[in-house]
Structure formats: structure tokens, C-alpha cells
Design a protein around this motif. Sequence first.
Motif, PDB file in Angstrom:
ATOM      1  N   GLN A   1       0.773  -1.227  -0.206  1.00  0.00           N
ATOM      2  CA  GLN A   1      -0.131  -0.158  -0.017  1.00  0.00           C
ATOM      3  C   GLN A   1       0.991   1.161   0.056  1.00  0.00           C
ATOM      4  O   GLN A   1       1.977   1.281   0.697  1.00  0.00           O
ATOM      5  CB  GLN A   1      -0.951   0.146   1.211  1.00  0.00           C
ATOM      6  N   VAL A   2       0.446   2.391  -0.527  1.00  0.00           N
ATOM      7  CA  VAL A   2       1.196   3.608  -0.703  1.00  0.00           C
ATOM      8  C   VAL A   2       0.368   4.550  -0.346  1.00  0.00           C
ATOM      9  O   VAL A   2      -0.859   4.898  -0.662  1.00  0.00           O
ATOM     10  CB  VAL A   2       1.610   3.749  -2.093  1.00  0.00           C
ATOM     11  N   ASN A   3       0.845   5.435   0.680  1.00  0.00           N
ATOM     12  CA  ASN A   3      -0.010   6.510   1.195  1.00  0.00           C
ATOM     13  C   ASN A   3       0.855   7.605   1.736  1.00  0.00           C
ATOM     14  O   ASN A   3       1.839   7.243   2.547  1.00  0.00           O
ATOM     15  CB  ASN A   3      -1.081   5.841   2.321  1.00  0.00           C
ATOM     16  N   ALA A   4       0.512   8.909   1.546  1.00  0.00           N
ATOM     17  CA  ALA A   4       1.495   9.887   2.349  1.00  0.00           C
ATOM     18  C   ALA A   4       1.051   9.785   3.817  1.00  0.00           C
ATOM     19  O   ALA A   4       2.253  10.241   4.502  1.00  0.00           O
ATOM     20  CB  ALA A   4       1.085  11.243   1.878  1.00  0.00           C
ATOM     21  N   ASP A   5       0.133   9.529   4.492  1.00  0.00           N
ATOM     22  CA  ASP A   5      -0.100   9.167   5.874  1.00  0.00           C
ATOM     23  C   ASP A   5       0.219   7.999   6.113  1.00  0.00           C
ATOM     24  O   ASP A   5      -0.409   6.808   5.818  1.00  0.00           O
ATOM     25  CB  ASP A   5      -1.501   9.395   5.841  1.00  0.00           C
ATOM     26  N   LEU A   6       1.335   7.740   6.908  1.00  0.00           N
ATOM     27  CA  LEU A   6       1.883   6.423   7.409  1.00  0.00           C
ATOM     28  C   LEU A   6       0.837   5.587   8.284  1.00  0.00           C
ATOM     29  O   LEU A   6       0.749   4.368   7.907  1.00  0.00           O
ATOM     30  CB  LEU A   6       3.123   6.583   8.515  1.00  0.00           C
ATOM     31  N   LYS A   7       0.000   6.152   8.969  1.00  0.00           N
ATOM     32  CA  LYS A   7      -1.054   5.580   9.797  1.00  0.00           C
ATOM     33  C   LYS A   7      -1.996   4.888   9.139  1.00  0.00           C
ATOM     34  O   LYS A   7      -2.369   3.733   9.102  1.00  0.00           O
ATOM     35  CB  LYS A   7      -1.610   6.598  10.829  1.00  0.00           C
ATOM     36  N   GLN A   8      -2.346   5.485   7.937  1.00  0.00           N
ATOM     37  CA  GLN A   8      -3.588   5.190   6.978  1.00  0.00           C
ATOM     38  C   GLN A   8      -2.821   4.003   6.136  1.00  0.00           C
ATOM     39  O   GLN A   8      -3.640   3.154   5.603  1.00  0.00           O
ATOM     40  CB  GLN A   8      -3.864   6.208   6.064  1.00  0.00           C
TER      41      GLN A   8
END
Length: 243
Positions: A58-65
Motif C-alpha cells: 500500500q502507498v499513502n502519504a499518511d503512514l498511519k493510513q
Amino acid sequence: MKKHLSALVFAIAIVVASVIFGNAVINRNKKAGTISVTGLGKTDFTSDLIVWEARFSQVNADLKQAYADLKKDKEAIVSYFKTKGITEDAIIFSAVETNKNMKQNYSSEGKYMGQQFTGYTLSQTLQINSKDVEKVEKLSREVTELLNKGIQLYSVAPRYYYTQLEDLKIEMVSKATENARLRAKSISENSGAKLGELSTAQMGIFQITGQNSNEDYSWGGAFNTSSKEKTASITMKLTYLID
């Protein structure tokens, strides 16, 4: 007359003794001949253990998300595998890998302008080791169905093994030895010699290749893991005394 007869008998005795003694020396110093042959032991078998791996991310700017999304994918994968007859305890998940993605920025003139953060990539690998080869093999082919669920699961080609390998080696050595003995016997009989005792035995490299493949043999021993149907072979070099 008696003296002449005695002298003649004595002379003949000396000649006979010399011949016998001479032959004894010759036979004693004569080296026994040898014959060296190489035998082959070969058999086909079917793998009884499959190891399959796959990776999802998964790729996301928000680490928690990103962690939450990856966990959701993991749960969906486990649920899907259960519908295919794979129990959760048969699935081994690796630790989550986290990578910070950076973009290299350059000006229109090609001058380096530094890095820009673009998000986090979180990935996890799963592995299934099973003796139910057919089931896992089928799963590895059908796993693209997860794409419909929005899960990017990248499958690696299964690896195939055989758990009774040591027993197979013993069987192959026996076959190779018998094959070499029969060759030595045939050669000696056709050359008019008599096959004697075994002098030396040397085992060759154990090889495992895919059935009906054009794989090359290796000096260190080929060990095929990509084919379910395999061929095992080994050579034995035997040296026999011959009379």
C-alpha cells in the motif's frame, strides 16, 4: 653307468626346479589387471511439497493510513484463502517493510533542486508451505481474482521439493552401482577375462532436473525447484580386479 644316470636325473631335476621357481617369481610379481566403469542410476518422481510466496503493498502519504490499508488487505487475503481451503495457520506473514518515497526534482535547465517526499510504501510478504501441492498450485494461478477486490498481490512462481530425498539418494546409489557392475561384467566376459573383486568405488554428483527438460548438469549438482515433475540421477565409478 649308474654315475651317468644319476647325473642325468640330477640335471633334469635342477632344470624342472628352475622352471617352477621361475614361474613362481613371475606370478608373484605379476600385477592384477583392473577395469573401471561408470554406472548411472536414474528415476522420475513427483514433488510432494510446494512453497509459494506472494507480496502485497500500500502507498499513502499518511503512514498511519498506509498501515490501516495494508492490514485491511491482509484480512481480505486471509478470508479469500480460506474460501480456497487454506487455513490461516498455514500462511506465514513476514514483518511489514516501510519505505519512504522521495522524488528527485530538477529545474528545466537540468539543475538538481533537491528531494520531495511523495509518501510511504508499506509491503508484506506471505508464504505457504504445504504438502497439498495441487491445492496451492491452483491457488497460485487463481489469485489474480484478488485484483477485483482492489488488492495488488504479486505472486511468485511456486517452488517444488521432495521430502523423501535422502531415501531417494540411497535408491539411486544402489541403481548406479548395479548398472556399473553389469557393465563391468559384460566388458570382462566379452574380452575373455574374469571379473574379480571390487577395488574402489566413487560416487558422483547427485542431480535433480525437471522431467523432459534441457537443463544442463552442474559440477556442483543441479537442484531444480521450478518443476513439479522431476528426474533424479547419480553416477557411480567402480574399479574391479580382473583375472
